[in-house]
Each structure stands twice: as structure tokens, then as C-alpha cells.
Scaffold this active site. Structure first.
Site: not given
Ligand code: GLY
Length: 564
Positions: A377, A419
Site C-alpha cells: 500500500t 480483504d
Molecule cells: N489492502 C489493505 C487495506 O485496504 O487495508
């Protein structure tokens, strides 16, 4: 008249003469200080080339939103592990003139053909890796929709010229840093499973620092997007290439999914913390609610009276984190599918009750579940000379997403389906568990921890911040906020402070470097794992000084600020 003594009438005469002059000077000075402040601007991102592109947009008169769009496309090229057009994210925008803060949810949506048990076998066991490294792992990407929306709605520059620098970087290449070369080599096995990813992201003898890294197909895709607009990605040639690839390779993501992609404009979750206001993302991110909840709990104590990172301080932090992550698992999911009790979770009353429980030390021990794996991220923060602010976090989920590139596109696809909660109580790659609230449903958005945040002081942006790091995003952002607000640290000082992360389950305290005696003492109560947490890219606006900082937990980031 006696020396040194003025009569009342004389005093008032002097004031009558000088008062307007004093007022005039004061107005002039305050105008001047506003003017200085208004000329300041800053960008902080994960990659120096993206920061330079953002700064150039601001220098040439673009606003923070223009710069954000240029930076987002640039990171898709120069930071391919997380920067993306094949993923999604959240953008928080503060519009100075209207004194309004909005948030855009351009996160991935579950394909129409997805279903609750799609990652389970016939016995109901979760199939390892299916939600992370397979053709089923991708949600419908939202980044292109997000960037076109904000550009059209709030930008001032034609989006083509904002995408052009990224086309150039993809076509001509950019120089890999040592970190990037090693990082690409580390994921060689992931790329080997997909023909195009293998071609672009691997070399027989591996990459080395200084290699020029070219992405021709991505350049062509970006060129088409710049020329044909958003529809190129959602219904044009690119969309067809993506959909055909998924169909040919056993995927469920279709052209219809791409056609139907819709972003959401949302009211951010805001709360007060001491004399500040904090805004971050509403569900489907857990970030805003968890941040506000933890800050509400901590507000009951004067943290500034405690020694920073002392045992007492860390214990109160981890207790507050514990409660927030417990609620995250139970109550948070896509608000279009599950009624999230946002008002309760962010109320001061609820936080006070938790605080009292913490004081009574009622936290029960928990079981351990899978250890958290790697994270990715990326976040960027931008501030312009008009006082507009952008706080943006976007992602492919884990590094380089699913590692799958639909042939001929150069687009790395996300693995955001992980997720979701593949099964109630089953941990995802970050060890996060979920419930009914976050089960897989068609078109639904998976729960996120991404927490782009803006802290306000006197209704003006004060701190623009965010971090990568999966489940650790919330606690990293939290500690940046506490360091700056409660301990008056500069961004650089804050970045040098070790952080902790605790997420209810597993019952493990993740920590950075602390001194031995503190660790020995914490060890008596918790299992500890030493681990580096996510790097933060922040901008702090104190009076007329703008400080930008990209923390050094990872190399290649750059923060630039200009104050005139
Ligand atoms: N993919 C990590 C988040 O959105 O928390």
C-alpha cells in the site's frame, strides 16, 4: 505638566491618533502572514520522482487535486508494488474556499459473480492462497475512475497533461534503486506465474541498482487512457483486454463488472481530539472509525504528562487499540451491505466506558492465530498554496497485488478480495478476522484499514498524514497524530520514534526498537514480535511554516515543501 505623567485626556488623544495606525499595521501584518502561508505548498510521497512531478504541477499553478492525480499515475509507474491503476483506494480532499472536506471511495468492488464461500473448498475450509495469488483474487479496480472524477470535479488542469509525465516514465524508463531492484527480485516467484509479469518484472540474473526500468505496455495503456478518458479503462480497448484475459484464464471479473464500476463520495468520519478535529475515511475503511474511537479513549488521559513511549504510555495505547480492533472485526464492513454502528463507535460516551474498563484492567487473554505476513500500500500527502489538502492512500493490497497482468496491458491486478472475510473467524493475510459484516457479496467493497487523515486546527489543515502497512496503518497514523499533537514533535522527530501495533487478534504486540528493560517488562504480559512498521508521508502546517516529511523506514521516498 509633570514629567512622565500623562493626563487621561492626553492618553486618549494619542490613542485617537495612533490607534487607527496600529490597527492598520496589524491588518497589514496579518494579511502579510496569510500571504506567506498562502504561498506555501508541499508534497510527500513514496517515490522521489512522483514527488517531483507533484511539485512541478503545484509550481506551475495546479492545485492539490491536480498534483494528486499526477502523483497517483506516476506512482503506478515508479512504485509498482503498490502504486496502481489496477487497484483502488481512498482520497480525502479539503477544499479551502468552501471549508469542506470530502472523501472519495474508489476502492475495488467484488465482481458480480463472486459469492460468500468462493475461497472455501467443499468441506468449508479456506483454500490457501486463492484470495491472494490467483485469478480470483482481484476486485474491480477503481483508481482510474477515482482520478478522473477528482480531476473533473476539483482539478484545474487537463488530465492528459497530468498523465503525460507517467507515460514518459513508463516509456523511457526510470532508474531502479537498490531497494526496488532487490524488492523485484524478492517477488520473482510471484511474477513467474504470469507471462507478462514475468517478462516485465523479472530478469534472468535479477535486477540491480541503476537498471533502467521500462514498461512499454503500461505506457501504451496510459496513452490510451489519456487520449480516450476514463471509458478506455471501463469499456474501451483496455477493458476488453482485461475482461478477455480474465475469461480465458478462469476468472470471474467481466466487462460488465468494469462497465458498472461506481465510486462513492462520502462524508469523512470526523471527531475531536483535545483542541483539534481529525477526519479520515468512513467505512468501507475501518480507519476513520478506529482512529476516532482510539483517540476518544485516549482523550480521557493527559498523555503529554506521561513519558513518551514509556511502559505506562504504551500499555494504555495497546489497550485502546485492543478495543478498537475487536469492534472492527465485529461491526465493520461495506455500509451499503451492513449497518455499521458508526455513531456508537465514535461517541465519547462509548469511549469513556471503554476507558473505565481499561482502568479496571478487564482485558482477557486471547488466542494466537496466523502471524501477519508482508504488507504494501502507499500513501501521499499534498498541500497547495490556496490551503487545499489531499490525503490519499491506495493499493494493490499485498506487494504487486496478485502478480497477474492481463496480456498486453502492463496493468498489475490487485488481490483485494483477500480483504474480505473468506470465512467468519478466518484470518486474512494481515491476521485480521471478520464476521458477517465483511463477508463476500457481489459488488460489495472489502473492508480496509487505509486511513488517509487530515487533522484540523482552527478549521484549517494542520497535519496531513497516512501510511501503508495493512492492519498496522491505523496504529501508525494514530502514533503520528499523538506525537505531533500531544508531544509537539516535528515530523522528523516523530518518524524517529519507535511504534507499536496491537490488533486484538493475534494476541501479539508488534513493536519497533525499544530498550531492553522495557521489552523485558512488556514480555511478561504479551508475546512480542519485533517488526518494522509502515513509513509515513506527512505534511505539517504550523503557522506559516510548512514541513513535509517522508519517513525513512523505507528508502526512495521524498518530501518537498516550498514556503515563500
Ligand atoms: N489492502 C489493505 C487495506 O485496504 O487495508
Amino acid at each position: 505638566m509633570e514629567k512622565g505623567i500623562l493626563k487621561i485626556s492626553q492618553i486618549s488623544k494619542i490613542y485617537t491618533l495612533k490607534f487607527p495606525l496600529i490597527v492598520f499595521i496589524l491588518i497589514l501584518l496579518s494579511f502579510f502572514s496569510l500571504f506567506i502561508k498562502a504561498e506555501s505548498y508541499a508534497v510527500a510521497t513514496r517515490h522521489h520522482l512522483a514527488t517531483d512531478i507533484g511539485m512541478k504541477v503545484l509550481e506551475e499553478g495546479g492545485n492539490a487535486i491536480d498534483a494528486a492525480v499526477a502523483v497517483a499515475f506516476a506512482l503506478a509507474v515508479v512504485n509498482p508494488s503498490a502504486g496502481n491503476i489496477g487497484g483502488g483506494g481512498f482520497m480525502l480532499i479539503h477544499l479551502a474556499e468552501k471549508n469542506e472536506t470530502i472523501s472519495i471511495d474508489y476502492r475495488e468492488r467484488a465482481p458480480i459473480k463472486s459469492f460468500e464461500k468462493m475461497f472455501q473448498d467443499s468441506s468449508g475450509n479456506v483454500i490457501k492462497g486463492l484470495s491472494l495469488n490467483s485469478i480470483l483474487a482481484s476486485g474491480v479496480p477503481g483508481t482510474v475512475a477515482g482520478m478522473f472524477y477528482v480531476s473533473e470535479k476539483f482539478g484545474t488542469i487537463d488530465i492528459k497533461s497530468l498523465i503525460n509525465p507517467s507515460i514518459h516514465l513508463a516509456k523511457k524508463g526510470f532508474v531502479l534503486s537498490d531497494f526496488q531492484a532487490k524488492n523485484l527480485n524478492k517477488y520473482k516467484k510471484k511474477f513467474a506465474k504470469n507471462e507478462e509479469a514475468k517478462k516485465i518484472f523479472t530478469r534472468t540474473n535479477g535486477f540491480s541498482e541503476g537498471d533502467n526500468f521500462i514498461q512499454i505496455n503500461l505506457a501504451k495503456t496510459l496513452e490510451r487512457i489519456a487520449k480516450n478518458g476514463k471509458n478506455e479503462f471501463y469499456s474501451g480497448e483496455t477493458a476488453k483486454k482485461v475482461a478477455n484475459f480474465f475469461q480465458d484464464n478462469g476468472g470471474i471479473l467481466t466487462l460488465e463488472d468494469l462497465n458498472l464500476y461506481k465510486l462513492r463520495i462520502q462524508k469523512p468520519v470526523c471527531g475531536s481530539y483535545r483542541s483539534y478535529e481529525i477526519c479520515s475515511m468512513a467505512p468501507p475503511s475501518s480507519g476513520g472509525i478506529a482512529l476516532v474511537q482510539i483517540l476518544n479513549i485516549l482523550e480521557n488521559i493527559d498523555l503529554s504528562k506521561l513519558n513518551h513511549n514509556s511502559e505506562e504510555y504504551l500499555k494504555i495505547l495497546l489497550s485502546a487499540m485492543d478495543y478498537a480492533y475487536k469492534d472492527r472485526a465485529k461491526y465493520l464492513g461495506d455500509p451499503d451491505y451492513f449497518r455499521v454502528p458508526q455513531d456508537l463507535l465514535t461517541s465519547k460516551k462509548y469511549a469513556y466506558e471503554i476507558y473505565q474498563e481499561i482502568q479496571e484492567n478487564k482485558i482477557s487473554p486471547k488466542v494466537n492465530i496466523n502471524i501477519i505476513e508482508g504488507e504494501e500500500t502507499t500513501h501521499f500527502s499534498i498541500y497547495d498554496k490556496w490551503g487545499n489538502a489531499v490525503s490519499n492512500t491506495y493499493t494493490l493490497n499485498t506487494a504487486y497485488g496478485s502478480g497477474i497482468i492481463p496480456t498486453g496491458t502492463g496493468i498489475l491486478m490487485n488481490n483485494e478480495m483477500d480483504d474480505f472475510s473468506s470465512k467468519p473467524g478466518h484470518p486474512n493475510t494481515y491476521g485480521l478476522i471478520g464476521s458477517e459484516a465483511n463477508k463476500i457479496e457481489p459488488k460489495k467493497t472489502p473492508l480496509s484499514s487505509m486511513s488517509p487523515a487530515i487533522v484540523f486546527r482552527d478549521e484549517r489543515p494542520y497535519l496531513i498524514t497516512g501510511s501503508p502497512g495493512g492492519s498496522t496503518i491505523i496504529t501508525s497514523v494514530l502514533q503520528e497524530i499523538l506525537n505531533v499533537l500531544d508531544f509537539q514533535m516535528s515530523l522528523e522527530e516523530s518518524s524517529e520514534k519507535s511504534r507499536i501495533h496491537f490488533q486484538h487478534l493475534p494476541d501479539i504486540l508488534f513493536h519497533e526498537q525499544f530498550d531492553g528493560s522495557l521489552i523485558e517488562s512488556l514480555k511478561k504480559e504479551k508475546k512480542l514480535i519485533n517488526r518494522k512498521l509502515g513509513e509515513i508521508h506527512s505534511i505539517l502546517i504550523r503557522k506559516d511554516i510548512v514541513e513535509a516529511f517522508s519517513d525513512k523506514r523505507r528508502p526512495d521516498g521524498k518530501a518537498s515543501a516550498v514556503y515563500k
